[in-house]
Design a protein around this motif. Structure first.
Motif, PDB file in Angstrom:
ATOM      1  N   GLN A 235       0.828  -1.213   0.000  1.00 33.41           N
ATOM      2  CA  GLN A 235       0.000   0.000   0.000  1.00 33.41           C
ATOM      3  C   GLN A 235       0.864   1.267   0.000  1.00 33.41           C
ATOM      4  OE1 GLN A 235      -2.284  -1.110   3.535  1.00 33.41           O
ATOM      5  NE2 GLN A 235      -4.143  -1.042   2.295  1.00 33.41           N
ATOM      6  N   ARG A 236       1.914   1.254   0.801  1.00 39.07           N
ATOM      7  CA  ARG A 236       2.795   2.427   0.883  1.00 39.07           C
ATOM      8  C   ARG A 236       3.426   2.723  -0.480  1.00 39.07           C
ATOM      9  NH1 ARG A 236       7.978   2.410   1.325  1.00 39.07           N
ATOM     10  NH2 ARG A 236       8.167   0.320   2.212  1.00 39.07           N
ATOM     11  N   LYS A 237       3.859   1.673  -1.180  1.00 41.44           N
ATOM     12  CA  LYS A 237       4.474   1.877  -2.504  1.00 41.44           C
ATOM     13  C   LYS A 237       3.476   2.460  -3.501  1.00 41.44           C
ATOM     14  CE  LYS A 237       7.922  -1.868  -2.321  1.00 41.44           C
ATOM     15  NZ  LYS A 237       8.174  -3.233  -2.874  1.00 41.44           N
ATOM     16  N   ILE A 238       2.221   2.013  -3.414  1.00 41.51           N
ATOM     17  CA  ILE A 238       1.188   2.539  -4.322  1.00 41.51           C
ATOM     18  C   ILE A 238       0.996   4.033  -4.074  1.00 41.51           C
ATOM     19  CG2 ILE A 238      -1.312   2.497  -4.756  1.00 41.51           C
ATOM     20  CD1 ILE A 238      -1.136  -0.608  -4.431  1.00 41.51           C
ATOM     21  N   ARG A 239       0.940   4.406  -2.798  1.00 32.61           N
ATOM     22  CA  ARG A 239       0.751   5.830  -2.454  1.00 32.61           C
ATOM     23  C   ARG A 239       1.975   6.651  -2.861  1.00 32.61           C
ATOM     24  NH1 ARG A 239      -1.733   3.413   2.669  1.00 32.61           N
ATOM     25  NH2 ARG A 239      -3.964   3.446   2.164  1.00 32.61           N
ATOM     26  N   GLU A 240       3.172   6.112  -2.603  1.00 35.57           N
ATOM     27  CA  GLU A 240       4.392   6.848  -2.938  1.00 35.57           C
ATOM     28  C   GLU A 240       4.559   7.038  -4.444  1.00 35.57           C
ATOM     29  OE1 GLU A 240       7.057   5.643   1.010  1.00 35.57           O
ATOM     30  OE2 GLU A 240       7.623   4.827  -0.957  1.00 35.57           O
ATOM     31  N   GLY A 242       2.201   7.675  -6.363  1.00 34.03           N
ATOM     32  CA  GLY A 242       1.199   8.632  -6.830  1.00 34.03           C
ATOM     33  C   GLY A 242       0.047   7.966  -7.562  1.00 34.03           C
ATOM     34  N   PRO A 244      -3.664   6.068  -7.824  1.00 35.30           N
ATOM     35  CA  PRO A 244      -4.906   6.394  -7.110  1.00 35.30           C
ATOM     36  C   PRO A 244      -5.008   5.683  -5.755  1.00 35.30           C
ATOM     37  CG  PRO A 244      -5.363   6.019  -9.424  1.00 35.30           C
ATOM     38  CD  PRO A 244      -3.911   5.661  -9.211  1.00 35.30           C
ATOM     39  N   GLU A 245      -5.410   6.460  -4.750  1.00 37.29           N
ATOM     40  CA  GLU A 245      -5.522   5.986  -3.362  1.00 37.29           C
ATOM     41  C   GLU A 245      -6.368   4.704  -3.252  1.00 37.29           C
ATOM     42  OE1 GLU A 245      -3.967   7.572  -0.914  1.00 37.29           O
ATOM     43  OE2 GLU A 245      -4.804   6.467   0.777  1.00 37.29           O
ATOM     44  N   ALA A 248      -4.652   1.353  -3.215  1.00 39.57           N
ATOM     45  CA  ALA A 248      -4.050   0.919  -1.949  1.00 39.57           C
ATOM     46  C   ALA A 248      -5.134   0.464  -0.976  1.00 39.57           C
ATOM     47  CB  ALA A 248      -3.237   2.057  -1.338  1.00 39.57           C
ATOM     48  N   ASP A 249      -6.198   1.248  -0.871  1.00 44.21           N
ATOM     49  CA  ASP A 249      -7.264   0.954   0.101  1.00 44.21           C
ATOM     50  C   ASP A 249      -7.902  -0.411  -0.140  1.00 44.21           C
ATOM     51  OD1 ASP A 249      -6.790   3.422   1.177  1.00 44.21           O
ATOM     52  OD2 ASP A 249      -8.505   4.401   0.197  1.00 44.21           O
TER      53      ASP A 249
END
Ligand code: ZN
Length: 255
Positions: A235-240, A242, A244-245, A248-249
């Motif tokens: 999840q952190r890599k997806i957010r980093e 950029g 779509p949130e 990760a969710d």
């Protein structure tokens, strides 16, 4: 000595990895701990959604494998228009196309849509629409049974572990419990989906896969397995990255 011509073989059956390296590595380790495997049978969608497309391609290429293409693999190589996807999937496809190298894109573009391995046909979606059709309805299952040239077919795409069997040749199909070990008898044709490694959608967030042992119980057995993985890192890599949130969710929800 007998006259067996097919060597004993164990296959790790995986689909819909979707650039989730943490989930893929957890599956590889779990399979290793549960008897190991001689080959990986990959059913498409190596990339899309997650943040590690290049490392997932590299990981698969390190292993003995046979692979087919999925709709997300096609979307990042331009074989399928990403505008057909929803917003988050489209954004991930465009991001993935941007970060992959020419060689990685060429590898994805070279994957076939359908393969045959002994008694098994491999395809991402279905035999009447190899990368796009979800094999979730009785009519869809019947249509693929009608096109199968082998007793068994392995599919992905829906992200649901599902097993279809034929009750009566070409007339009726039924769902079997996908979590039960499945004896692969030649007189009972089967379509099986391992579920998704990198983005399960059946309400269980754990990575989903199948192990096939050609020697088990004479006819060979497919065994379904689930394994926990380091979801927080994915999840952190997806957010980093950029991305779509929601991508990760949804990993934590399993749908
Ligand atoms: Zn997929």
């Amino acid at each position: 000595m007998g006259c067996a011509t097919i060597p004993a073989m164990r296959a790790l059956v995986v689909s819909d990895i979707h650039s989730n390296l943490e989930a893929f590595d957890a599956v590889l380790a779990d399979a290793e701990e549960h008897g190991g495997y001689d080959i990986v049978w990959f059913l498409g969608d190596l990339v899309g959604y997650g943040a590690d497309p290049g490392r997932c391609i590299e990981r698969l290429q390190e292993l003995p494998n046979v692979a087919v293409a999925g709709n997300h693999d096609h979307a990042v190589t331009g074989k399928l228009n990403p505008d057909l996807f929803n917003g988050a999937a489209r954004a991930a496809a465009l991001w993935t196309a941007d970060v992959l190298t020419y060689d990685e894109l060429a590898y994805l573009a070279g994957l076939p849509e359908v393969r045959t391995e002994g008694d098994f046909t491999h395809v991402h979606g279905s035999l009447r629409d190899p990368v796009m059709e979800y094999l979730l309805s009785e009519p869809a299952a019947l249509a693929t049974f009608a096109l199968m040239g082998t007793p068994f077919c392995l599919v992905g795409h829906s992200h649901f572990p599902i097993v279809w069997t034929e009750n009566e040749h070409g007339a009726d199909v039924a769902l079997l419990d996908p979590t039960e070990p499945l004896g692969m008898h030649q007189d009972r044709r089967v379509i099986a989906n391992p579920g998704s490694v990198g983005q399960p959608r059946d309400g269980d967030w754990r990575a989903s896969y199948l192990l096939y042992d050609s020697e088990a119980e004479d006819a060979g057995v497919l065994e379904h397995r689930r394994v926990e993985y380091d979801i927080a890192t994915a999840q952190r890599k997806i957010r980093e990255a950029g991305l779509p949130e929601v991508l990760a969710d949804r990993l934590a929800r399993g749908h």
